[in-house]
Design an enzyme around this catalytic site. Sequence first.
Site, PDB file in Angstrom:
ATOM      1  N   SER A  45       0.857  -1.175   0.000  1.00 66.66           N
ATOM      2  CA  SER A  45       0.000   0.000   0.000  1.00 66.66           C
ATOM      3  C   SER A  45       0.895   1.228   0.000  1.00 66.66           C
ATOM      4  CB  SER A  45      -0.907   0.031   1.226  1.00 66.66           C
ATOM      5  OG  SER A  45      -1.540   1.302   1.277  1.00 66.66           O
ATOM      6  N   ALA A  47       0.558   3.764   1.485  1.00 67.09           N
ATOM      7  CA  ALA A  47       0.582   4.395   2.809  1.00 67.09           C
ATOM      8  C   ALA A  47       1.731   3.882   3.663  1.00 67.09           C
ATOM      9  CB  ALA A  47      -0.745   4.133   3.534  1.00 67.09           C
ATOM     10  N   CYS A  48       2.348   2.786   3.256  1.00 67.31           N
ATOM     11  CA  CYS A  48       3.326   2.133   4.132  1.00 67.31           C
ATOM     12  C   CYS A  48       4.760   2.342   3.642  1.00 67.31           C
ATOM     13  CB  CYS A  48       3.024   0.640   4.194  1.00 67.31           C
ATOM     14  SG  CYS A  48       4.280  -0.260   5.137  1.00 67.31           S
ATOM     15  N   PRO A  49       5.580   3.020   4.426  1.00 62.08           N
ATOM     16  CA  PRO A  49       6.972   3.249   3.998  1.00 62.08           C
ATOM     17  C   PRO A  49       7.746   1.955   3.817  1.00 62.08           C
ATOM     18  CG  PRO A  49       6.598   4.076   6.250  1.00 62.08           C
ATOM     19  CD  PRO A  49       5.272   3.653   5.711  1.00 62.08           C
TER      20      PRO A  49
END
Length: 145
Positions: A45, A47-49
């Site tokens: 995703s 959103a995930c580093p």
Amino acid sequence: MTAKKPKEISADGSFKRQTNRFTTPFGSNEGDLPVESGRYRLLWSPACPWAHRAVIVRKVLGLDDAISLGTASPMRPAIGRVDWEFSLDEHHRDPILDIQYVSEVYSNADPDYEGRPTVPVMVDMESKKAVNNDFTDNNKHEKTV
Ligand SMILES: N[C@@H](CCC(=O)N[C@@H](CS)C(=O)NCC(=O)O)C(=O)O
């Protein structure tokens, strides 16, 4: 109503990250995940580093054609549990795995899995099971280069 205390918060209030559950490495040693082009799908995703790290490595190593990519929405679904949803895809389903939520590959791999379904996660497309959600395993096994 008392909210259930998340398992990752210890008695003194500090955060104890859940351990990675699926840690079998890819390789040619006994018990390794077989290295096979076109067999695995990387779910991530934006959103995930940490998921970016996996996606960047896939790109840098030129593995785009060998490992396909499934993108879960950065918006978490409002469903009363922690999950990632393929709500950017048509019918809110990953077009290859035909699943709506990332948690499905975790429960396919282990019906008793109680951890949070995390991204990035590598999925065996034959079984639709999560096979690896680890990033620290590189040093566990001797290199056989
Ligand atoms: N084992 C993973 C951990 C990744 C991880 O925790 N990812 C987060 C997003 S950045 C996640 O999916 N969290 C699920 C959640 O918080 O519910 C790694 O590759 O570092």
